[in-house]
Design a protein around this motif. Structure first.
Motif, mmCIF file in Angstrom:
data_model
loop_
_atom_site.group_PDB
_atom_site.id
_atom_site.type_symbol
_atom_site.label_atom_id
_atom_site.label_comp_id
_atom_site.label_asym_id
_atom_site.label_seq_id
_atom_site.Cartn_x
_atom_site.Cartn_y
_atom_site.Cartn_z
ATOM 1 N N MET A 81 0.872 -1.146 -0.038
ATOM 2 C CA MET A 81 -0.199 0.026 -0.089
ATOM 3 C C MET A 81 0.887 1.309 0.047
ATOM 4 S SD MET A 81 -2.643 1.373 2.746
ATOM 5 C CE MET A 81 -4.114 0.602 2.330
ATOM 6 N N SER A 82 0.436 2.186 -0.833
ATOM 7 C CA SER A 82 1.448 3.487 -0.866
ATOM 8 C C SER A 82 0.589 4.625 -0.144
ATOM 9 C CB SER A 82 1.672 3.831 -2.510
ATOM 10 O OG SER A 82 0.474 4.184 -2.971
ATOM 11 N N VAL A 83 1.410 5.393 0.252
ATOM 12 C CA VAL A 83 0.732 6.819 0.963
ATOM 13 C C VAL A 83 0.585 7.882 -0.128
ATOM 14 C CG1 VAL A 83 1.193 8.387 2.610
ATOM 15 C CG2 VAL A 83 1.996 5.950 3.015
ATOM 16 N N ILE A 84 -0.601 8.498 -0.386
ATOM 17 C CA ILE A 84 -0.942 9.353 -1.259
ATOM 18 C C ILE A 84 -0.809 10.762 -0.435
ATOM 19 C CG2 ILE A 84 -2.405 10.663 -2.672
ATOM 20 C CD1 ILE A 84 -3.489 7.664 -3.115
ATOM 21 N N THR A 85 0.036 11.792 -0.998
ATOM 22 C CA THR A 85 0.229 12.952 -0.342
ATOM 23 C C THR A 85 -0.547 14.019 -1.373
ATOM 24 O OG1 THR A 85 2.251 12.443 0.497
ATOM 25 C CG2 THR A 85 1.650 14.623 0.447
ATOM 26 N N ILE A 86 -1.400 14.762 -0.766
ATOM 27 C CA ILE A 86 -2.168 15.711 -1.371
ATOM 28 C C ILE A 86 -1.585 17.238 -1.250
ATOM 29 C CG2 ILE A 86 -4.484 16.937 -1.650
ATOM 30 C CD1 ILE A 86 -5.634 14.307 -1.051
ATOM 31 N N HIS A 87 -1.041 17.781 -2.216
ATOM 32 C CA HIS A 87 -0.509 19.248 -1.944
ATOM 33 C C HIS A 87 -1.616 20.199 -2.662
ATOM 34 C CE1 HIS A 87 3.440 17.709 -1.222
ATOM 35 N NE2 HIS A 87 3.222 16.836 -2.371
ATOM 36 N N PRO A 88 -2.181 21.080 -1.629
ATOM 37 C CA PRO A 88 -3.122 22.050 -2.187
ATOM 38 C C PRO A 88 -2.508 22.953 -3.049
ATOM 39 C CG PRO A 88 -2.518 22.508 -0.100
ATOM 40 C CD PRO A 88 -1.759 20.984 -0.432
ATOM 41 N N LEU A 89 -3.587 23.278 -4.120
ATOM 42 C CA LEU A 89 -3.121 24.264 -5.124
ATOM 43 C C LEU A 89 -3.395 25.836 -4.515
ATOM 44 C CD1 LEU A 89 -4.084 22.515 -8.442
ATOM 45 C CD2 LEU A 89 -1.815 22.730 -7.542
ATOM 46 N N PRO A 90 -2.582 26.722 -5.208
ATOM 47 C CA PRO A 90 -3.052 28.173 -4.721
ATOM 48 C C PRO A 90 -4.619 28.435 -4.904
ATOM 49 C CG PRO A 90 -1.179 28.085 -5.656
ATOM 50 C CD PRO A 90 -1.376 26.681 -5.811
#
Length: 83
Positions: free
Chosen positions: A1-10
């Motif tokens: 299982m991989s960890v998903i990182t969400i980077h918020p956009l401006p």
């Protein structure tokens, strides 16, 4: 299982500030033209005056109501300041 990182956009506020500043400056400039010519009272006169000063038809139709409102507020404020 991989960890998903969400980077918020401006959300655009950085871009909108510059656009808003330009719009306010353009409306103030157009209102100044309308006050100096006295054309803010009539919509047709306002359009003709602003086009004659070199504003594009798009700018005139997009900002006309705001420019007329600012011009009217300025004239009322000046009349209220008179003794």
């Amino acid at each position: 299982m991989s960890v998903i990182t969400i980077h918020p956009l401006p959300d655009g506020s950085l871009c909108l500030d510059a656009v808003r500043t330009q719009r306010v400056a353009k409306v103030a400039e157009m209102a100044s033209r309308l006050v100096e010519t006295g054309a803010f009272v009539d919509q047709s006169d306002s359009i003709l005056v602003l086009v004659s000063f070199g504003y594009s038809p798009f700018e005139v139709h997009a900002l006309l109501d705001d420019a007329r409102q600012v011009a009217a507020e300025h004239v009322v404020a000046m009349e209220m300041c008179e003794p």
